[in-house]
Design an enzyme around this catalytic site. Structure first.
Site, short mmCIF file in Angstrom:
data_model
loop_
_atom_site.label_atom_id
_atom_site.label_comp_id
_atom_site.label_asym_id
_atom_site.label_seq_id
_atom_site.Cartn_x
_atom_site.Cartn_y
_atom_site.Cartn_z
CG HIS A 14 -20.88 -32.69 32.26
ND1 HIS A 14 -18.96 -32.39 31.37
CD2 HIS A 14 -21.05 -32.78 33.59
CE1 HIS A 14 -18.98 -33.31 32.37
NE2 HIS A 14 -19.29 -33.34 33.73
CG HIS A 47 -11.59 -28.85 35.75
ND1 HIS A 47 -12.37 -30.12 36.39
CD2 HIS A 47 -10.59 -29.28 35.85
CE1 HIS A 47 -10.91 -30.83 36.66
NE2 HIS A 47 -10.46 -30.00 36.27
NE ARG A 53 -11.61 -35.38 29.75
CZ ARG A 53 -11.59 -35.58 30.21
NH1 ARG A 53 -12.27 -36.55 31.20
NH2 ARG A 53 -9.83 -36.23 31.10
CD GLU A 74 -13.80 -27.93 39.77
OE1 GLU A 74 -13.45 -29.25 39.23
OE2 GLU A 74 -14.48 -28.09 40.44
N1 PXP Z 1 -16.40 -30.43 43.25
C1 PXP Z 1 -14.60 -30.36 42.10
C2 PXP Z 1 -14.16 -30.33 42.65
C3 PXP Z 1 -15.29 -31.20 40.97
O1 PXP Z 1 -14.32 -31.28 40.35
C4 PXP Z 1 -16.14 -32.02 40.14
C5 PXP Z 1 -16.93 -32.68 39.04
O2 PXP Z 1 -15.80 -31.12 38.32
C6 PXP Z 1 -17.83 -31.44 41.51
C7 PXP Z 1 -17.33 -30.44 42.33
C8 PXP Z 1 -18.90 -31.68 41.07
O3 PXP Z 1 -19.00 -32.82 40.21
P1 PXP Z 1 -20.49 -33.80 39.67
O4 PXP Z 1 -20.12 -32.78 38.39
O5 PXP Z 1 -20.72 -35.01 40.35
O6 PXP Z 1 -21.75 -32.34 40.65
#
Ligand code: PXP
Length: 258
Positions: A14, A47, A53, A74
């Site tokens: 983010h 990810h 995005r 990811e």
């Molecule tokens: N683990 C996985 C597999 C995810 O897809 C995400 C979100 O991208 C996260 C952890 C982290 O989640 P958050 O951003 O809600 O902390």
């Protein structure tokens, strides 16, 4: 059970979301990753989505080249992402389901439903020396399928637990943490390394961090949001402290029970 050491993986997606809102170079996800590592992150997660995005291909290449801790990529189990992974060679790949319309990863992978096609995908990554993690709901059938697919790791989806905690559904929250505890035990007994993540905050992380079989938590959205108010360094340090204290109190408790 005496706990495993608990690692924190910081997801910097983010930071890229904010950068992309204006299309320039700032804020830089690499700088955030380096700062998170200085503050105590044991690894960095990013990810690469099909629609790009947030994180872009160049971010993945830069992270792999520049960070001093393991990179967890990811991605969806597609040919396009397999090519990126084989070229980049991250420390680990966490395979997640992806839907274009979703705001975030809503569910775990249907490892059972994907069957042999997933096993072949896992094998190609492992042959390249990449550790393979499958993101799964806390469900015994999915964990059994992940072991069958010869994954190294399962990452247990904590999103439902966090949603229930935020909604104030205490009975639902407690039932969900019990599912996560059972899934972690089950996965560990099947020889899988156990990770967990999604939606974790300062308020929800302790119950998950206390589960002795869990070796790593991956946390992103909350930490990047908190960084706006407290700075990324302070946000990561506080998260680490809560995790360490929760893990230590579990060890004290299990020591007394012996
Ligand atoms: N683990 C996985 C597999 C995810 O897809 C995400 C979100 O991208 C996260 C952890 C982290 O989640 P958050 O951003 O809600 O902390």
């Amino acid at each position: 059970m005496k706990s495993l050491p608990l690692r924190l993986g910081v997801n910097i997606d983010h930071v890229a979301t904010i950068r992309n809102a204006r299309g320039g170079d700032t804020p830089d996800p690499l700088r955030a990753a380096q700062l998170a590592i200085e503050a105590g992150a044991d690894g960095i997660t990013a990810h690469l989505r099909e629609d790009r995005r947030h994180i872009a291909d160049e971010d993945i290449a830069k992270l792999k080249a520049m960070i001093t801790r393991p990179l967890n990529l990811e991605m969806a189990a597609t040919d396009e992402m397999l090519a990126v992974a084989l070229q980049t060679r991250p420390h680990a790949c966490c395979l997640v389901p992806e839907r274009r319309a979703e705001k975030t990863t809503e569910h775990g992978l249907d490892v059972r439903g994907l069957g042999n096609s997933l096993t072949g995908f896992v094998e190609k990554l492992k042959d390249a020396g990449i550790r393979v993690s499958l993101f799964v709901d806390p469900d015994a059938a999915q964990i059994e399928a992940a072991a069958h697919a010869r994954a190294d790791i399962v990452e247990i989806h904590t999103g439902t637990y966090c949603d229930m905690a935020i909604a104030g559904d205490l009975a639902g929250r407690d039932a969900e943490i019990e599912r996560i505890i059972a899934a972690a035990r089950n996965a560990s007994e099947s020889g899988l390394e156990v990770h967990a993540g999604h939606g974790l905050t300062f308020d929800t992380v302790a119950a998950v961090a206390a589960i002795p079989e869990i070796a790593e938590l991956n946390i992103g959205h909350f930490l990047i949001g908190e960084a706006i108010f407290a700075g990324l360094d302070a946000a990561v340090r506080r998260m680490r402290t809560i995790m360490t204290e929760a893990r230590a109190s579990n060890d004290t408790l299990s020591g007394k029970q012996r």
